[in-house]
Design an enzyme around this catalytic site. Structure first.
Site, PDB file in Angstrom:
ATOM      1  N   GLU A 185       0.807  -1.224   0.000  1.00 32.90           N
ATOM      2  CA  GLU A 185       0.000   0.000   0.000  1.00 32.90           C
ATOM      3  C   GLU A 185       0.839   1.273   0.000  1.00 32.90           C
ATOM      4  O   GLU A 185       0.308   2.376  -0.167  1.00 32.90           O
ATOM      5  CB  GLU A 185      -0.943  -0.004   1.209  1.00 32.90           C
ATOM      6  CG  GLU A 185      -2.034  -1.061   1.078  1.00 32.90           C
ATOM      7  CD  GLU A 185      -2.906  -1.191   2.324  1.00 32.90           C
ATOM      8  OE1 GLU A 185      -2.457  -0.732   3.397  1.00 32.90           O
ATOM      9  OE2 GLU A 185      -4.011  -1.730   2.209  1.00 32.90           O
ATOM     10  N   GLU A 202       7.344 -22.200   7.133  1.00 35.65           N
ATOM     11  CA  GLU A 202       7.771 -21.357   8.250  1.00 35.65           C
ATOM     12  C   GLU A 202       8.813 -22.037   9.133  1.00 35.65           C
ATOM     13  O   GLU A 202       9.418 -21.392   9.991  1.00 35.65           O
ATOM     14  CB  GLU A 202       6.575 -20.955   9.107  1.00 35.65           C
ATOM     15  CG  GLU A 202       5.953 -22.077   9.909  1.00 35.65           C
ATOM     16  CD  GLU A 202       4.889 -21.555  10.871  1.00 35.65           C
ATOM     17  OE1 GLU A 202       5.045 -21.806  12.077  1.00 35.65           O
ATOM     18  OE2 GLU A 202       3.922 -20.904  10.427  1.00 35.65           O
TER      19      GLU A 202
END
Length: 272
Positions: free
Chosen positions: A83, A114
């Site tokens: 953004e 992960e």
């Protein structure tokens, strides 16, 4: 070896028999838990401000801000980074979000990604991360191997490290140069850190990136004067900013905006 810590994010919910509640009861109780988040974030504001100051100093020297995480935490970092260009007109390579498992993990979980302690640093090296950059590791548990490995390798290479976690005293909090430990308490749905923990991470990331952009001059007054004019709504918003700043009518302000390509450039040109 890190000292043992209490995994608050794994503690039982304050509520039981969720499956026996009606819908209003469920959402009311979730809302009651959500009310605790802003207060928890308030307690770590000095650490958040420190991250902004340290990052702004590096940013003005060409440094970058990196986010790493897995699952929800990784997605939130990518969301925040993505953004920055449309909101503040910054290039895509100044704030970068990486997730365990790569871009495919944004939409679909990649099993065991992960758990790799070496992959984060490999991912970061593709961007030539260096000691002028800042690395923010995000992990509700504070124990995610992908994040811990990335933080450890970054520290060895002189990169300033930040750890955003919801478990005070966790390995991430202990290893990062600047720990941001947001204790939101147990989740409404036991262990579901996409809820309060994720919301708190979003709040902190909003603060870091927005304050950083303000500090490095991408905001004028309270306006997004460097936003990308990528749709009709944003062209209209930019036009109104120029009207307010320069006292022009709508049509004239819109012409000026389109001529210069950004609110800031238009205002700077016409105020000379």
């Amino acid at each position: 070896m890190a000292e043992k810590h209490i995994k608050i994010t794994e503690e039982p919910s304050n509520y039981n028999r969720l499956d026996e509640m009606d819908s209003l009861e469920i959402v009311s109780n979730i809302n009651n838990e959500d009310k605790k988040i802003a207060d928890a974030v308030e307690l770590v504001l000095p650490q958040v401000a420190q991250v902004v100051d340290e990052t702004a100093r590096r940013f003005e020297n060409g440094g970058r801000l990196f986010y790493i995480g897995a699952g929800t935490s990784g997605r939130l970092g990518i969301l925040d980074a993505s953004e920055i260009p449309p909101t503040f007109g910054m290039p895509h390579d100044r704030v970068i979000g990486l997730i365990a498992g790569g871009d495919q993990a944004i939409r679909k979980a990649v099993e065991f990604a992960e758990d790799d302690t070496e992959q984060a640093w490999k991912d970061l090296l593709e961007y030539n991360i260096n000691d002028n950059d800042v690395l923010v590791g995000i992990a509700a548990s504070g124990t995610t191997p992908y994040v811990l490995g990335g933080i450890a390798d970054a520290k060895k290479n002189g990169v300033l490290t930040v750890g955003i976690t919801n478990n005070p005293g966790s390995p991430l909090a202990q290893s990062a140069d600047i720990p941001i430990e947001v204790n939101v308490g147990p989740e409404f749905l036991t262990g579901s850190t996409r809820m309060k923990s994720g919301t708190s991470q979003k709040l902190v990331l909003n603060m870091i990136s927005t304050a950083l952009m303000i500090r490095v001059g991408r905001v004028k007054g309270n306006k997004m004067v460097n936003m990308q004019l990528s749709n009709t709504k944003l062209v209209d918003r930019g036009t109104r900013y120029i009207m307010e700043e320069l006292g022009l009518g709508y049509e004239e302000a819109e012409k000026v905006l389109k001529k210069y390509g950004s609110v800031k450039k238009a205002i700077d040109a016409l105020k000379q």
